[in-house]
Design an enzyme around this catalytic site. Structure first.
Site, PDB file in Angstrom:
ATOM      1  N   HIS A 131       6.801   0.944  -9.851  1.00 17.40           N
ATOM      2  CA  HIS A 131       5.762   1.791  -9.249  1.00 17.40           C
ATOM      3  C   HIS A 131       5.930   3.274  -9.605  1.00 17.40           C
ATOM      4  O   HIS A 131       4.960   3.963  -9.913  1.00 17.40           O
ATOM      5  CB  HIS A 131       5.774   1.605  -7.730  1.00 17.40           C
ATOM      6  CG  HIS A 131       5.619   0.170  -7.322  1.00 17.40           C
ATOM      7  ND1 HIS A 131       4.441  -0.509  -7.485  1.00 17.40           N
ATOM      8  CD2 HIS A 131       6.504  -0.727  -6.805  1.00 17.40           C
ATOM      9  CE1 HIS A 131       4.584  -1.759  -7.055  1.00 17.40           C
ATOM     10  NE2 HIS A 131       5.834  -1.919  -6.647  1.00 17.40           N
TER      11      HIS A 131
HETATM   12  C1  BDR Z   1       8.168   2.520  -3.751  1.00 14.76           C
HETATM   13  O1  BDR Z   1       9.044   1.514  -3.269  1.00 14.76           O
HETATM   14  C2  BDR Z   1      10.324   1.840  -3.719  1.00 14.76           C
HETATM   15  O2  BDR Z   1      11.193   0.755  -3.614  1.00 14.76           O
HETATM   16  C3  BDR Z   1      10.100   2.311  -5.122  1.00 14.76           C
HETATM   17  O3  BDR Z   1      11.168   3.113  -5.592  1.00 14.76           O
HETATM   18  C4  BDR Z   1       8.784   3.051  -5.042  1.00 14.76           C
HETATM   19  O4  BDR Z   1       8.985   4.449  -4.938  1.00 14.76           O
HETATM   20  C5  BDR Z   1       6.754   1.970  -3.884  1.00 14.76           C
HETATM   21  O5  BDR Z   1       6.291   1.505  -2.649  1.00 14.76           O
END
Ligand code: BDR
Ligand code: CA
Length: 316
Positions: free
Chosen positions: A242
């Site tokens: 993400h």
């Molecule tokens: C976020 O969840 C985290 O585990 C990732 O690093 C990302 O920033 C997305 O929801």
């Protein structure tokens, strides 16, 4: 014709595998001038987030060393779900620990960096918004000096990864998310349903920088861990990164479709704390306050990521 100035950036993050991959891309991207990287608690504790950030930056040894901010140990986060990043946040990667002497708190580093370059700095938020919220609370006038905030967080389809309705970053510190979303700062939200459009298949492992490069040394085991963990916990054969997609929203905004929306964040709901609420009523009272990236060209985003990672490999 004068060359385009690199974009000044602060990366606020909670490394985290996808945070670390985004760092490896950003630190060697000539279009970016990463002035500071600041740690926040989220995927891991404050102490671990700072240690991870410091270790990753030092190991990668980029041409321009950014300032490093220390995560606030007193941040109170909602109890987090089981992490796909491993207990150390980096999938068990054993990087040399870097002793931190007299590091400055993340919120101080963010404040000083924005003050030093009024209206020129973009804050890329890849973790809970605790630090950014604290900077705005201490000095509300700073809002008009921030060039923009690009946030990895929220889901406007209410299909979360932390709870049924909330993404991890907004869920961890929903009060901070609400505060920042409501502030009069130019902001772009990159929600989960958009970052999730970019799915990497197993062949990503063959396309990462070679193991003898510094970037390859850290990316290969972390990404391999991500494949194992996302299969085990999410039942997914591919992986989603993400934070990496959110970085591409900074470097290649033309690959995303945006809607200007009136956004807010739920903070108290028993089932909905941390939920991004978009008011789509035609006759609403709320004014538009954010750009929401609702779609992306997933293949083109993947290409950008592979090119940035290759560049990190060549540089290290
Ligand atoms: C976020 O969840 C985290 O585990 C990732 O690093 C990302 O920033 C997305 O929801
Ligand atoms: Ca993150």
């Amino acid at each position: 014709m004068s060359p385009v100035e690199p974009r000044k950036l602060i990366i606020d993050c909670d490394p985290g595998i996808d945070d670390a991959v985004a760092l490896a891309m950003a630190l060697f991207d000539p279009r970016l001038d990463v002035l500071a990287v600041t740690a926040t608690a989220g995927n891991v504790s404050a102490e671990q987030a700072t240690a991870n950030l410091q270790a990753v930056v030092t190991f990668l040894d980029p041409p321009r060393l950014p300032r490093v901010g220390v995560a606030a140990a007193d941040a109170i986060l909602s109890p987090r779900p089981l992490s796909v990043h491993g207990s150390d946040g980096l999938g068990g990667l054993e990087l040399p620990r870097v002793p931190l002497h007299g590091g400055h708190p993340s919120e101080k580093v963010i404040w000083e960096t924005v003050k030093a370059h009024p209206r020129e700095v973009t804050i890329l938020s890849l973790g809970p918004l605790t630090n950014v919220s604290r900077v705005l609370a201490r000095d509300p006038a700073i809002a008009e000096l921030i060039g923009g905030i690009v946030v990895c967080g929220g889901t406007s389809h209410a299909a979360g990864n932390a709870t049924a309705t909330a993404d991890f970053n907004f869920f961890c510190d929903s009060a901070a998310a609400r505060h920042v979303v409501r502030e009069p700062v130019t902001k772009t939200l990159v929600p989960l349903e958009t970052t999730s459009q970019v799915l990497y298949e197993f062949d990503l492992l063959d396309r990462l920088p070679r193991e003898f490069t510094r970037a390859g040394t850290i990316l290969r085991p972390m990404v391999a861990h991500a494949f194992r963990a996302q299969r085990q916990f999410l039942g997914s054969e591919g992986i989603r990164l993400h934070d990496v997609v959110t970085l591409v929203a900074v470097t290649n905004p033309e690959l995303f479709e945006r809607e200007t929306v009136a956004a807010d964040v739920e903070t108290t709901g028993e089932l909905t704390a941390g939920m991004l609420v978009v008011d789509r009523r035609p006759h609403r009272d709320a004014r538009p306050n954010a750009d929401l990236l609702v779609n992306c060209d997933a293949a083109a985003v993947q290409d950008c990521v592979l090119r940035a990672l290759a560049a990190a490999g060549e540089a290290t």
